[in-house]
Enzyme design. Structure first.
Site, PDB file in Angstrom:
ATOM      1  N   LEU A  12       0.813  -1.217   0.000  1.00 50.02           N
ATOM      2  CA  LEU A  12       0.000   0.000   0.000  1.00 50.02           C
ATOM      3  C   LEU A  12       0.851   1.275   0.000  1.00 50.02           C
ATOM      4  CD1 LEU A  12      -2.944   1.043   0.211  1.00 50.02           C
ATOM      5  CD2 LEU A  12      -2.578   1.168   2.688  1.00 50.02           C
ATOM      6  N   ASP A  13       0.591   2.149  -0.968  1.00 46.50           N
ATOM      7  CA  ASP A  13       1.232   3.474  -1.039  1.00 46.50           C
ATOM      8  C   ASP A  13       2.751   3.399  -1.149  1.00 46.50           C
ATOM      9  OD1 ASP A  13      -1.306   4.583  -0.857  1.00 46.50           O
ATOM     10  OD2 ASP A  13      -1.213   4.797   1.315  1.00 46.50           O
ATOM     11  N   GLU A  14       3.257   2.259  -1.645  1.00 48.88           N
ATOM     12  CA  GLU A  14       4.705   2.095  -1.751  1.00 48.88           C
ATOM     13  C   GLU A  14       5.198   2.046  -3.198  1.00 48.88           C
ATOM     14  OE1 GLU A  14       7.195   1.971   0.480  1.00 48.88           O
ATOM     15  OE2 GLU A  14       5.820   2.402   2.136  1.00 48.88           O
TER      16      GLU A  14
END
Lengths: 299, 299, 299, 299
Positions: D243-245
């Site tokens: 996530l969000d990486e």
């Protein structure tokens, strides 16, 4: 309905017993003004939500004050009259009182570019504008569909090259009948006469597609390309009789490079135009802009 | 002497009969505070130059006020005492009064990077800082020359890896003897203990070379490069016991691209660090920053 | 010595057997140029580090190319001659070859404001400039101390109001003897004649304290204040005979408000001026700026 | 039809005899690649419109190249095959060829916030996007009206809290049938599983409403308010299982103050989100983004 990002604030008095008011004050600077105004508000039972002030010159220039406050409905009746007697006359104050629950009624003039108009309609629908779009008038028929889809009347007022006064007369008739608080030019590619502005009698905000005073007048993106600037901008300002010379409300810029053609500057600039324009209209709707000579104070 | 860009403002009372004062107020929000403070200042013959206020929550949060005003010298003697009795006690106000003519005395801690230190020295010499550099202390000897050239004492306080308490004790001794109003960390690459901060007893401002809370801790530019961010930043904040967690005063960013190596991010970032740092120190010197929990109010 | 943020890159050939070269190419756009240049470099054993190109108009305008590459020393001797014969003549190329190890020699002209000059000196000392400050000349004596402290000769060349040609003649003599690659005007408040520029024979970069073309000429901050702009800027450009009309290299802006006096605009603007100026000088030193008519291509 | 700001460029070959192509190249850096590629294009009669390249490390890292060129239709037939044999195999090149006349087919996933979706639809209608919106799918029914008004199919795919796999399966079926080139998450408030991403088989772009890596995960505006940051931002990135990486394509920020509540941050941030998101999607459509490990190269 579409989802909206913002939730209305619950303010003291939103039980219906209070109104939120905005008081704008401009006067020659002298000691005691803030003490007098704040004392008056306190005695009237007002609760100050936000207060901003500005002295143009500490040694004796102009003084500007904006106060946003809640007021019990039973205090509202003669509030303005009492403020006039108790404070305004004493300090030679020019002032304006606005009920925040009453949205500003806005007419939009537009030609064929739609980006500023659509952004304004969008923010209105979201509840972010602080005003309501009462009508749209255009010298072209192009944008009727999205405007009417938003439930707003669209008036096509062609401007004949050899009879601009007729178009202005027709516009004045239209606008005069609409009980407006302001008119905004969302890329309206016609110059309005001084007579028109005077008869209109409400503030007019324009978006110019350059960082004024650079590239005032026609073709700013082409001239920006020719000059080789490294940033392009947009300027929202009040309209005065002198083209692109009115008090500036807001400006912003975006970085460009030698790779960007005039067409690409136009495309990139549109993103800045719509944001600068919407900000300026919103701030005006929220009574956050005061005119100070040829400039503005933005609280 | 070098030329300076700015001219001092001539304020009322610069004939020597007046002082410019700053009053900072923080208290629970309730009606009547502004009326009481402004009335008190009016009665004391003060002329308000600038006033800013903020209510954290209109339904009853914290209230912050900053007033800058001129005062006749013969009114100054018991001004604070009278304000305490007449206003502060009544509204449960935490307050501070500062004579604007008295520059804040600043100690700078620094390691080996010079850009933040030199920018601060430069602004001080220009007369833009609102404070004076009383001393510089460093865990390295490198920066002695430019500091002493500016007429500022330079203290080399080495930090032994296995005896940090000794270095902190020596620093406390130095700083404690200097009658300081604040300490600033101009890229001081040492973590200060909670005990040290407590004993120091004055505010400490740090510059961190990232856009906090991103990349807190060591090596932010290397981590920014690895993460592939498109903007890098800097953050000035008050120092608390928790590393890089104190209230943020100012931040700014600069655009970077995939072409910029970590070394180039370091170089580009230095331009942002020095500006963000100097702004934060200047604003603190001008009493424009109030701490509100883990955040700041900047007027 | 002071600590520096940047570490030198270790490039192939830094064992002393290679040189880093920059090739700048400008010619009418036609197919095959890149193929020819890159083939030539490959055959010469060059290793391309960075390559940038720009076609002003895909249907047949100007073509610009910058290539940075390493070259074995034994290939350097007749590299330029061979490139001329094999490629440049064939494509009608205007070109320049620069050895990256050779810093540009710079003369700085300055009046009394020191911020642009000091920033340039600082970057030079850090090793970030890509050039070296050979001398400083000024129509005032004010800035002698910091310049000489940096180990740079300072020449005071007064400009008599009624005999500017004499001052220009003295400057030409000074600058002509210094084997310069460029001259930069770090807020030099004198207009240079076309004759002077022509005789000088090297590029001249000026920093103007406005967002050109807005506020060209004198007093830009005062005029910005009077016009009420919401952003102020700075512009670095090549100097041509027409004042403030030369090709723009870099611009940037900073946000201001109605609260900022002309003196504060001056102070805030100085931070933008020095950064824009230093960037432009550095980019020129790195051969990243090509003039294209009245504009620039910046790679 | 609404007016549009941009005019299509007339390129060589727009007589219908030529196509505009984009070639993307990624390979280990070594000498001769540019010479080989540009020679191949020259021999094929291509006219290069734009070329960008990047070496991650001059001493031997990754090499990236993007070339945009026109090609005669009679050269297109076996162009890719010939390039594969003549160049790609020799330099171990991973490459992609795209016909610029063919817009990328895009599916949009959205929840209830409409600003990113509407901005994308608007740019598509203006002809600025470089892609076409093939369908919109949402876990809510809210946004059906504006999507269908734009002539785009709207699929309501509810996500049951206890049966996400069923929703993903339904989505995969929908998206798999649509012949897509990419999927974009215009504030789609659901986490997509690694299995889903793998089966989808096309790039996915997400807009996150913070300046990553700050405030990854839920509630970024509330957390930004609590932390007291002075700038808020938005980040467009490729979606990976973490996530969000994923690799960041574009970011931007906007200045905020202590006055802005979390609701106001949400409102202000929306303006940045939509611009950052649309830029990233457009750049991807124009084949200007290459993934380099956990980062991107944006030409």
């Amino acid at each position: 309905m579409t989802a909206t990002a913002a939730q209305p604030l619950v303010l003291p008095g939103d039980d219906g017993t209070h109104a939120t008011m905005r008081l704008l004050v401009a006067c020659p600077d002298k000691p005691g003004i803030v003490a007098a105004v704040s004392r008056f508000l306190f005695d009237a039972g007002a609760n100050i939500l936000r207060s901003d002030q500005y002295s143009s010159d500490p040694t004796g220039g102009a003084f500007f004050l904006r106060m946003e406050f809640t007021l019990r409905h039973d205090q509202r009746a003669d509030f303005a009259e009492r403020f006039g007697h108790a404070v305004a006359e004493r300090f030679d104050i020019a002032w304006r009182l606005w009920d925040a629950d009453r949205p500003k009624r806005i007419a939009v003039l537009v030609s064929r570019y739609d980006h500023c108009l659509l952004d304004l309609l969008y923010r209105w629908k979201r509840g972010d504008l602080g005003g309501e779009i009462a009508l749209v008038a255009s010298n072209h028929a192009d944008l009727r569909t999205p405007v009417e889809a938003a439930g707003v009347p669209y008036h096509h007022v062609p401007v004949a090259r050899d009879d601009k006064p007729a178009a202005e007369a027709r516009l004045l008739e239209l606008l005069g009948a609409a009980d407006l608080d302001m008119v905004v030019l969302a890329r309206y590619m016609q110059i309005l006469s001084g007579t028109f502005l005077e008869r209109l009698g409400v503030p007019v905000i324009n978006i110019h597609h350059s960082f004024l005073p650079a590239f005032a007048g026609a073709g700013p993106y082409e001239r920006a390309k020719a000059r080789g600037v490294k940033l392009i901008g947009a300027t929202a300002h009040y309209v005065t009789e002198e083209l692109d010379e009115g008090p500036i409300i807001e400006q912003d810029v975006i970085r460009v490079t030698h790779r960007d053609s005039a067409a690409e500057l136009t495309r990139l600039g549109a993103d800045i135009e719509r944001v600068v324009f919407s900000r300026a209209v919103q701030w005006h709707c929220e009574d956050r802009v005061l005119v100070h000579g040829s400039t503005t104070v933005v609280f």
